[in-house]
Design a protein around this motif. Structure first.
Motif, PDB file in Angstrom:
ATOM      1  N   ALA A 202      36.217  39.527 -28.198  1.00  0.00           N
ATOM      2  CA  ALA A 202      34.982  39.995 -28.646  1.00  0.00           C
ATOM      3  C   ALA A 202      36.730  41.561 -28.972  1.00  0.00           C
ATOM      4  O   ALA A 202      36.186  41.945 -29.915  1.00  0.00           O
ATOM      5  CB  ALA A 202      33.998  41.395 -28.447  1.00  0.00           C
ATOM      6  N   LYS A 203      37.171  41.678 -28.000  1.00  0.00           N
ATOM      7  CA  LYS A 203      37.657  42.895 -28.086  1.00  0.00           C
ATOM      8  C   LYS A 203      38.909  42.651 -29.931  1.00  0.00           C
ATOM      9  O   LYS A 203      39.060  43.502 -30.183  1.00  0.00           O
ATOM     10  CB  LYS A 203      38.951  43.552 -26.881  1.00  0.00           C
ATOM     11  CG  LYS A 203      39.493  42.095 -26.461  1.00  0.00           C
ATOM     12  CD  LYS A 203      40.624  42.620 -25.598  1.00  0.00           C
ATOM     13  CE  LYS A 203      41.275  41.822 -25.483  1.00  0.00           C
ATOM     14  NZ  LYS A 203      42.371  42.753 -23.436  1.00  0.00           N
ATOM     15  N   TYR A 204      39.340  41.238 -30.047  1.00  0.00           N
ATOM     16  CA  TYR A 204      39.794  41.582 -31.192  1.00  0.00           C
ATOM     17  C   TYR A 204      39.443  41.610 -32.565  1.00  0.00           C
ATOM     18  O   TYR A 204      40.209  40.838 -32.835  1.00  0.00           O
ATOM     19  CB  TYR A 204      41.115  39.825 -30.953  1.00  0.00           C
ATOM     20  CG  TYR A 204      41.541  39.729 -29.365  1.00  0.00           C
ATOM     21  CD1 TYR A 204      42.220  40.283 -29.090  1.00  0.00           C
ATOM     22  CD2 TYR A 204      41.227  38.586 -28.509  1.00  0.00           C
ATOM     23  CE1 TYR A 204      43.818  40.241 -27.820  1.00  0.00           C
ATOM     24  CE2 TYR A 204      42.019  38.812 -27.127  1.00  0.00           C
ATOM     25  CZ  TYR A 204      42.625  39.124 -26.982  1.00  0.00           C
ATOM     26  OH  TYR A 204      43.473  39.264 -25.573  1.00  0.00           O
ATOM     27  N   MET A 205      37.765  40.563 -32.556  1.00  0.00           N
ATOM     28  CA  MET A 205      36.883  40.792 -33.490  1.00  0.00           C
ATOM     29  C   MET A 205      37.549  41.685 -34.362  1.00  0.00           C
ATOM     30  O   MET A 205      37.458  41.996 -35.014  1.00  0.00           O
ATOM     31  CB  MET A 205      36.047  40.295 -33.030  1.00  0.00           C
ATOM     32  CG  MET A 205      35.418  39.436 -32.857  1.00  0.00           C
ATOM     33  SD  MET A 205      36.004  38.108 -33.897  1.00  0.00           S
ATOM     34  CE  MET A 205      34.955  37.855 -34.997  1.00  0.00           C
ATOM     35  N   PRO A 206      37.711  42.846 -34.359  1.00  0.00           N
ATOM     36  CA  PRO A 206      37.189  43.569 -35.136  1.00  0.00           C
ATOM     37  C   PRO A 206      38.131  43.830 -36.085  1.00  0.00           C
ATOM     38  O   PRO A 206      38.495  44.250 -37.193  1.00  0.00           O
ATOM     39  CB  PRO A 206      37.698  45.433 -34.710  1.00  0.00           C
ATOM     40  CG  PRO A 206      37.133  45.247 -33.192  1.00  0.00           C
ATOM     41  CD  PRO A 206      36.994  43.968 -33.261  1.00  0.00           C
ATOM     42  N   GLU A 207      40.478  43.466 -35.609  1.00  0.00           N
ATOM     43  CA  GLU A 207      41.144  43.214 -36.320  1.00  0.00           C
ATOM     44  C   GLU A 207      40.955  41.441 -37.026  1.00  0.00           C
ATOM     45  O   GLU A 207      42.081  41.719 -38.043  1.00  0.00           O
ATOM     46  CB  GLU A 207      42.828  43.612 -35.431  1.00  0.00           C
ATOM     47  CG  GLU A 207      43.665  43.141 -36.609  1.00  0.00           C
ATOM     48  CD  GLU A 207      45.099  43.351 -35.539  1.00  0.00           C
ATOM     49  OE1 GLU A 207      45.802  43.314 -36.086  1.00  0.00           O
ATOM     50  OE2 GLU A 207      45.170  43.640 -34.765  1.00  0.00           O
ATOM     51  N   PHE A 208      40.964  40.724 -36.354  1.00  0.00           N
ATOM     52  CA  PHE A 208      40.712  39.386 -36.633  1.00  0.00           C
ATOM     53  C   PHE A 208      39.589  38.964 -37.736  1.00  0.00           C
ATOM     54  O   PHE A 208      40.232  38.270 -38.640  1.00  0.00           O
ATOM     55  CB  PHE A 208      40.352  38.555 -35.929  1.00  0.00           C
ATOM     56  CG  PHE A 208      40.390  37.026 -36.135  1.00  0.00           C
ATOM     57  CD1 PHE A 208      41.517  36.029 -36.445  1.00  0.00           C
ATOM     58  CD2 PHE A 208      38.953  36.480 -35.278  1.00  0.00           C
ATOM     59  CE1 PHE A 208      41.190  34.877 -36.412  1.00  0.00           C
ATOM     60  CE2 PHE A 208      39.395  34.617 -35.644  1.00  0.00           C
ATOM     61  CZ  PHE A 208      39.864  34.442 -36.325  1.00  0.00           C
ATOM     62  N   TYR A 209      38.818  39.425 -37.742  1.00  0.00           N
ATOM     63  CA  TYR A 209      37.736  39.298 -38.618  1.00  0.00           C
ATOM     64  C   TYR A 209      38.347  39.413 -40.447  1.00  0.00           C
ATOM     65  O   TYR A 209      37.571  39.157 -41.083  1.00  0.00           O
ATOM     66  CB  TYR A 209      36.247  40.540 -38.649  1.00  0.00           C
ATOM     67  CG  TYR A 209      35.191  40.014 -39.284  1.00  0.00           C
ATOM     68  CD1 TYR A 209      34.437  39.061 -39.568  1.00  0.00           C
ATOM     69  CD2 TYR A 209      34.858  41.559 -40.617  1.00  0.00           C
ATOM     70  CE1 TYR A 209      33.683  38.769 -40.717  1.00  0.00           C
ATOM     71  CE2 TYR A 209      34.363  41.438 -41.506  1.00  0.00           C
ATOM     72  CZ  TYR A 209      33.409  39.991 -41.806  1.00  0.00           C
ATOM     73  OH  TYR A 209      32.546  39.715 -42.919  1.00  0.00           O
ATOM     74  N   ARG A 210      38.898  40.841 -40.461  1.00  0.00           N
ATOM     75  CA  ARG A 210      39.678  40.698 -42.173  1.00  0.00           C
ATOM     76  C   ARG A 210      40.216  39.379 -42.241  1.00  0.00           C
ATOM     77  O   ARG A 210      39.863  39.208 -42.979  1.00  0.00           O
ATOM     78  CB  ARG A 210      40.187  41.679 -41.703  1.00  0.00           C
ATOM     79  CG  ARG A 210      41.620  41.863 -40.716  1.00  0.00           C
ATOM     80  CD  ARG A 210      42.743  43.427 -41.708  1.00  0.00           C
ATOM     81  NE  ARG A 210      43.545  43.068 -40.701  1.00  0.00           N
ATOM     82  CZ  ARG A 210      44.612  42.627 -41.263  1.00  0.00           C
ATOM     83  NH1 ARG A 210      45.224  42.436 -42.510  1.00  0.00           N
ATOM     84  NH2 ARG A 210      46.050  43.037 -40.199  1.00  0.00           N
ATOM     85  N   PHE A 211      40.774  39.066 -41.241  1.00  0.00           N
ATOM     86  CA  PHE A 211      41.661  37.227 -41.945  1.00  0.00           C
ATOM     87  C   PHE A 211      40.301  36.512 -41.922  1.00  0.00           C
ATOM     88  O   PHE A 211      40.861  35.010 -42.682  1.00  0.00           O
ATOM     89  CB  PHE A 211      42.438  37.421 -41.095  1.00  0.00           C
ATOM     90  CG  PHE A 211      43.947  38.101 -40.763  1.00  0.00           C
ATOM     91  CD1 PHE A 211      44.711  38.011 -41.823  1.00  0.00           C
ATOM     92  CD2 PHE A 211      43.766  38.795 -39.187  1.00  0.00           C
ATOM     93  CE1 PHE A 211      45.996  38.816 -41.770  1.00  0.00           C
ATOM     94  CE2 PHE A 211      44.923  40.092 -39.344  1.00  0.00           C
ATOM     95  CZ  PHE A 211      45.684  39.710 -40.006  1.00  0.00           C
ATOM     96  N   LEU A 212      39.465  36.321 -41.303  1.00  0.00           N
ATOM     97  CA  LEU A 212      38.329  35.599 -41.271  1.00  0.00           C
ATOM     98  C   LEU A 212      37.811  35.482 -42.265  1.00  0.00           C
ATOM     99  O   LEU A 212      37.788  34.441 -42.816  1.00  0.00           O
ATOM    100  CB  LEU A 212      37.623  35.328 -40.067  1.00  0.00           C
ATOM    101  CG  LEU A 212      36.175  34.585 -40.012  1.00  0.00           C
ATOM    102  CD1 LEU A 212      37.271  33.384 -38.821  1.00  0.00           C
ATOM    103  CD2 LEU A 212      35.544  35.410 -38.283  1.00  0.00           C
TER     104      LEU A 212
END
Length: 430
Positions: A202-212
């Motif tokens: 979950a700690k990576y989701m804020p940054e990773f979500y934009r790519f997703l």
């Protein structure tokens, strides 16, 4: 060339040279870090035998278009899968070897791709970029295999988790390369990483979500979009209800994709399944998407209920769609089970039972659809109980179809049918 592949992860400017080939990198990767020493030392591991074998066999089995160096790494990745077996109990020499290999593998990539350097292509730019992207993709494939193996073993997982931040940083650099092949491999590896890490991802989701989110909108490369949909499923299984803050955007895009005529048809079955993954992950919180999801599933089930008269290829595709729709229903029922909002599903029960009846009457379902369909019948009975008892008794699916599944030679279908029978009996007897 290895220099091109690894340095290219940085996204800056550095001259690519022929200083060494991939076979040299694989030789270096056959060594690992000795954790017993205060200062890291390079010690040989059993993987050096795999490297030598891969170099010899790659000449015999090389795919057209691959260089010797590319083929070595590709064969090595394939060879890692069956040769790394996890044994229960205390850490074994085999596990130490994996740790050593993984440690040095990550360190090589990190050292050769510092944040401030990049690459300038020398020679034919298009050819070099194509080779670079191919090699970066193979490196990501290596990481995916290593992540899957180390993440599945408790003795190695705690050490592997120490490298999670570095690995995600590398994948972000791959995304910056803007190459579809490397991007897809990195996305697949991230899915494996999320599954291995679990809720801590979950700690990576804020940054990773934009790519997703961006990748889910990629209609032009349908294979790329399909990979990303699969990663959403991995995230659901890893994060469970922690994925809830991102569900508005994901569900909006999934439903938009399903209604689009521009998206390749092969992506639609996993899109349906992904809806079930989300529902199962967030439980009764799926309530806000329920009406939109059920309307989409109902329209699709009516459209694809009948397959008579189609050729084999079309029938196979329709079966994959049916299975995706059924998996969505199954995830929704299981997600709402034991919640205070199960009554919200009651209005949809008649249509779902009608869909199951139509699948049975068509007589052209494969074993996968058969197993999923009888599972949905059990999920419906298990979740709704007596609220759907009378409807289930009127359904063909609870009689002829159930009996057929109970006598199936496929043990998985038979097991699902036995469970469904128990759930139906409970629902009817109440």
């Amino acid at each position: 060339m290895a220099t091109a592949a690894v340095i290219g992860l940085s996204g800056g400017k550095r001259i690519l040279s022929s200083s060494y080939h991939y076979s040299d990198v694989t030789e270096k990767l056959s060594f690992g870090t000795d954790f017993r020493s205060t200062h890291y030392q390079i010690v040989p591991t059993k993987l050096s035998m795999d490297i030598k074998y891969a170099r010899r066999r790659s000449i015999e089995r090389r795919r057209p278009g691959l260089t010797d160096d590319d083929s070595v790494l590709e064969l090595l990745v394939t060879g890692l899968r069956p040769r790394w077996s996890t044994k229960k109990g205390t850490p074994s020499p085999c596990i130490r070897g994996r740790l050593a290999f993984f440690s040095y593998f990550v360190r090589v990539i990190v050292v050769l791709s510092p944040d401030q350097c990049g690459c300038v292509i020398v020679g034919n730019p298009s050819d070099e970029r194509e080779k670079q992207s191919e090699l970066i993709g193979l490196l990501c494939g290596c990481l995916q295999v290593i992540i899957q193996k180390l993440g599945s073993s408790k003795p190695t997982k705690y050490v592997f988790l120490q490298y999670a931040d570095q690995i995600m940083g590398l994948f972000y650099k791959v995304f910056a390369c803007r190459n579809a092949t490397a991007h897809k491999e990195a996305m697949l590896a991230i899915g494996a990483l999320a599954y291995a890490i679990g809720a801590d991802f979950a700690k990576y989701m804020p940054e990773f979500y934009r790519f997703l989110e961006m990748d889910l909108q990629n209609f032009e490369d349908y294979q790329f979009c399909a990979v990303t949909v699969g990663v959403v499923g991995d995230l659901c299984r890893a994060l469970e209800d922690k994925i809830l803050p991102y569900c508005d955007g994901i569900m909006t895009q999934l439903l938009k994709n399903l209604s689009s005529d521009n998206l390749h048809r092969s992506v639609k079955p996993p899109l349906f399944s992904c809806i079930g993954d989300i529902a199962l992950a967030i439980g009764e919180n799926f309530n806000k998407y329920l009406m939109y999801a059920m309307n989409t599933l109902q329209l699709a089930s009516e459209l694809y209920a009948h397959t008579s008269g189609f050729d084999d290829e079309r029938t196979e595709y329709i079966n994959s769609l049916k299975n995706g729709i059924l998996e969505a229903y199954s995830g929704i029922f299981q997600g709402f089970k034991n919640s205070s909002k199960t009554q919200l599903l009651i209005p949809y029960a008649p249509h779902i039972l009608q869909f199951l009846d139509s699948i049975y009457m068509e007589k052209d379902m494969d074993e996968v659809v058969m197993k999923t369909a009888i599972g949905v019948l059990g999920d419906l009975a298990d979740t709704l109980g007596s609220n759907a008892g009378s409807l289930i008794q009127q359904s063909l699916s609870s009689k002829e179809f159930l009996d057929e599944c109970l006598t199936s030679e496929d043990h998985l279908i038979k097991e699902s049918a036995e469970w469904a029978k128990l759930a139906i009996n409970r629902a009817i007897s109440v």
